[in-house]
Design a protein around this motif. Sequence first.
Motif, PDB file in Angstrom:
ATOM      1  N   MET A   1       0.839  -1.205   0.000  1.00 43.25           N
ATOM      2  CA  MET A   1       0.000   0.000   0.000  1.00 43.25           C
ATOM      3  C   MET A   1       0.875   1.257   0.000  1.00 43.25           C
ATOM      4  O   MET A   1       1.894   1.313   0.698  1.00 43.25           O
ATOM      5  N   ILE A   2       0.510   2.251  -0.780  1.00 43.75           N
ATOM      6  CA  ILE A   2       1.241   3.514  -0.825  1.00 43.75           C
ATOM      7  C   ILE A   2       1.187   4.177   0.544  1.00 43.75           C
ATOM      8  O   ILE A   2       0.141   4.196   1.207  1.00 43.75           O
ATOM      9  N   LYS A   3       2.328   4.749   0.963  1.00 41.00           N
ATOM     10  CA  LYS A   3       2.442   5.310   2.308  1.00 41.00           C
ATOM     11  C   LYS A   3       1.375   6.368   2.600  1.00 41.00           C
ATOM     12  O   LYS A   3       0.728   6.347   3.651  1.00 41.00           O
ATOM     13  N   ARG A   6      -1.948   4.820   3.168  1.00 43.54           N
ATOM     14  CA  ARG A   6      -2.011   4.111   4.449  1.00 43.54           C
ATOM     15  C   ARG A   6      -2.196   5.092   5.607  1.00 43.54           C
ATOM     16  O   ARG A   6      -3.001   4.861   6.510  1.00 43.54           O
ATOM     17  N   ILE A   7      -1.459   6.197   5.572  1.00 41.60           N
ATOM     18  CA  ILE A   7      -1.565   7.190   6.644  1.00 41.60           C
ATOM     19  C   ILE A   7      -2.976   7.765   6.697  1.00 41.60           C
ATOM     20  O   ILE A   7      -3.553   7.956   7.772  1.00 41.60           O
ATOM     21  N   GLN A   8      -3.557   8.034   5.530  1.00 40.50           N
ATOM     22  CA  GLN A   8      -4.928   8.536   5.490  1.00 40.50           C
ATOM     23  C   GLN A   8      -5.897   7.518   6.077  1.00 40.50           C
ATOM     24  O   GLN A   8      -6.810   7.879   6.845  1.00 40.50           O
ATOM     25  N   GLN A   9      -5.695   6.249   5.769  1.00 44.10           N
ATOM     26  CA  GLN A   9      -6.575   5.202   6.296  1.00 44.10           C
ATOM     27  C   GLN A   9      -6.389   5.019   7.794  1.00 44.10           C
ATOM     28  O   GLN A   9      -7.359   4.743   8.514  1.00 44.10           O
ATOM     29  N   ILE A  10      -5.164   5.191   8.274  1.00 49.01           N
ATOM     30  CA  ILE A  10      -4.918   5.122   9.724  1.00 49.01           C
ATOM     31  C   ILE A  10      -5.677   6.247  10.426  1.00 49.01           C
ATOM     32  O   ILE A  10      -6.322   6.040  11.461  1.00 49.01           O
ATOM     33  N   LYS A  11      -5.610   7.449   9.860  1.00 49.33           N
ATOM     34  CA  LYS A  11      -6.325   8.590  10.445  1.00 49.33           C
ATOM     35  C   LYS A  11      -7.823   8.303  10.522  1.00 49.33           C
ATOM     36  O   LYS A  11      -8.461   8.499  11.565  1.00 49.33           O
ATOM     37  N   VAL A  26      -1.015  -2.299  13.895  1.00 45.05           N
ATOM     38  CA  VAL A  26      -0.092  -3.225  13.229  1.00 45.05           C
ATOM     39  C   VAL A  26      -0.857  -4.360  12.574  1.00 45.05           C
ATOM     40  O   VAL A  26      -0.641  -4.713  11.409  1.00 45.05           O
ATOM     41  N   THR A  27      -1.810  -4.932  13.328  1.00 41.97           N
ATOM     42  CA  THR A  27      -2.598  -6.051  12.816  1.00 41.97           C
ATOM     43  C   THR A  27      -3.495  -5.631  11.657  1.00 41.97           C
ATOM     44  O   THR A  27      -3.594  -6.303  10.626  1.00 41.97           O
ATOM     45  N   THR A  28      -4.150  -4.490  11.819  1.00 41.99           N
ATOM     46  CA  THR A  28      -5.113  -4.028  10.819  1.00 41.99           C
ATOM     47  C   THR A  28      -4.446  -3.674   9.500  1.00 41.99           C
ATOM     48  O   THR A  28      -4.970  -3.993   8.421  1.00 41.99           O
ATOM     49  N   PHE A  29      -3.266  -3.054   9.566  1.00 43.06           N
ATOM     50  CA  PHE A  29      -2.638  -2.555   8.337  1.00 43.06           C
ATOM     51  C   PHE A  29      -1.480  -3.427   7.850  1.00 43.06           C
ATOM     52  O   PHE A  29      -0.912  -3.172   6.794  1.00 43.06           O
ATOM     53  N   GLY A  30      -1.144  -4.458   8.636  1.00 44.45           N
ATOM     54  CA  GLY A  30      -0.174  -5.428   8.166  1.00 44.45           C
ATOM     55  C   GLY A  30       1.213  -4.896   7.923  1.00 44.45           C
ATOM     56  O   GLY A  30       1.884  -5.296   6.962  1.00 44.45           O
ATOM     57  N   VAL A  31       1.652  -3.967   8.795  1.00 39.45           N
ATOM     58  CA  VAL A  31       3.008  -3.424   8.691  1.00 39.45           C
ATOM     59  C   VAL A  31       3.682  -3.534  10.051  1.00 39.45           C
ATOM     60  O   VAL A  31       3.050  -3.873  11.054  1.00 39.45           O
ATOM     61  N   SER A  32       4.968  -3.237  10.090  1.00 36.27           N
ATOM     62  CA  SER A  32       5.720  -3.358  11.338  1.00 36.27           C
ATOM     63  C   SER A  32       5.326  -2.264  12.323  1.00 36.27           C
ATOM     64  O   SER A  32       4.787  -1.217  11.933  1.00 36.27           O
ATOM     65  N   LYS A  33       5.664  -2.501  13.587  1.00 37.43           N
ATOM     66  CA  LYS A  33       5.361  -1.505  14.613  1.00 37.43           C
ATOM     67  C   LYS A  33       6.170  -0.230  14.387  1.00 37.43           C
ATOM     68  O   LYS A  33       5.668   0.886  14.646  1.00 37.43           O
ATOM     69  N   GLN A  41       3.340   9.270  14.193  1.00 43.74           N
ATOM     70  CA  GLN A  41       4.029  10.514  14.520  1.00 43.74           C
ATOM     71  C   GLN A  41       3.685  11.612  13.519  1.00 43.74           C
ATOM     72  O   GLN A  41       3.499  12.776  13.894  1.00 43.74           O
ATOM     73  N   LYS A  42       3.590  11.245  12.252  1.00 38.83           N
ATOM     74  CA  LYS A  42       3.227  12.232  11.224  1.00 38.83           C
ATOM     75  C   LYS A  42       1.824  12.772  11.474  1.00 38.83           C
ATOM     76  O   LYS A  42       1.577  13.976  11.378  1.00 38.83           O
ATOM     77  N   LEU A  43       0.883  11.890  11.823  1.00 34.09           N
ATOM     78  CA  LEU A  43      -0.488  12.315  12.101  1.00 34.09           C
ATOM     79  C   LEU A  43      -0.564  13.168  13.360  1.00 34.09           C
ATOM     80  O   LEU A  43      -1.361  14.105  13.436  1.00 34.09           O
ATOM     81  N   VAL A  44       0.265  12.854  14.354  1.00 32.99           N
ATOM     82  CA  VAL A  44       0.317  13.668  15.577  1.00 32.99           C
ATOM     83  C   VAL A  44       0.824  15.066  15.253  1.00 32.99           C
ATOM     84  O   VAL A  44       0.257  16.067  15.705  1.00 32.99           O
TER      85      VAL A  44
END
Length: 261
Positions: A1-3, A6-11, A26-33, A41-44
């Motif tokens: 997934m494009i970064k 992914r960040i938008q979906q996390i938000k 981590v579980t939902t998006f399937g990436v490392s911690k 941090q970017k969203l914060v």
Amino acid sequence: MIKTKRIQQIKEYVIQHQSVSLDDLVTTFGVSKNTIRRDVQKLVEEGHIQKVYGGVAANHARLESFHDRQTRNQLQKRWIAKDAARLVDDGDVIFIDSGTTTLEMIHFIKEKELTVVTNNLDFIVQALPYTQLQVISTGGQLERKTKSFSSITNTNDVLQYNFDKVFMASTGVSISNGVTNSSPVETSMKEMVVKKGREVILLVDHTKFNKYAMLTYCQLDEIDYLITDDSLDTSYTTFFKKNQIKWIVAPSQDESQQTLT
């Protein structure tokens, strides 16, 4: 997934669930911690979410009582108001927004010849002794928690005024979400006031940055001045330069030892 996607979906995921753990992300998006930590941090930094114990939460500013807001950072608010008052000229027609920082302007404009339209109950009361201030209330329903007048039905009355300057307050400010407010009944009036102001001046102390409330009443590039009490992050100064927005940090160094009156 494009970064960026992914960040938008996390938000969106955090806002939907209000608070989530890092392990859940981590579980939902399937990436490392570590990846999640960087994305978070970017969203914060952009003001979308805030870190809490064990995870993150949506960063919605809550509607506090007027008294609670008034007693916090009072000296800083007085400095901000003093610098804001310097932008006011005799003969101006101005709007003073409801807010604890905008209220402080009464101490510095009380001797000027002005027409002041306001929804700020305390400003109206404190302005009573100063006959050179022509004060016009927006009217409507009294919101006791914020000590302001608001009305969905009366907001169109504001459209008859042509304001030289409007002095606005905000619950939270961020580049992505703009200038925000927690009260739905106040927001329509704020939107109209900003549109009717020749110059829009935003008064916010440092605690309001990178936060947002439920409703956006204008975008950050719609303001002409921002007055605050601390130096700004480079993301804001870059944005302000790009959009020709002036910013003032109060107090100036040569005034920092003076006594406010």
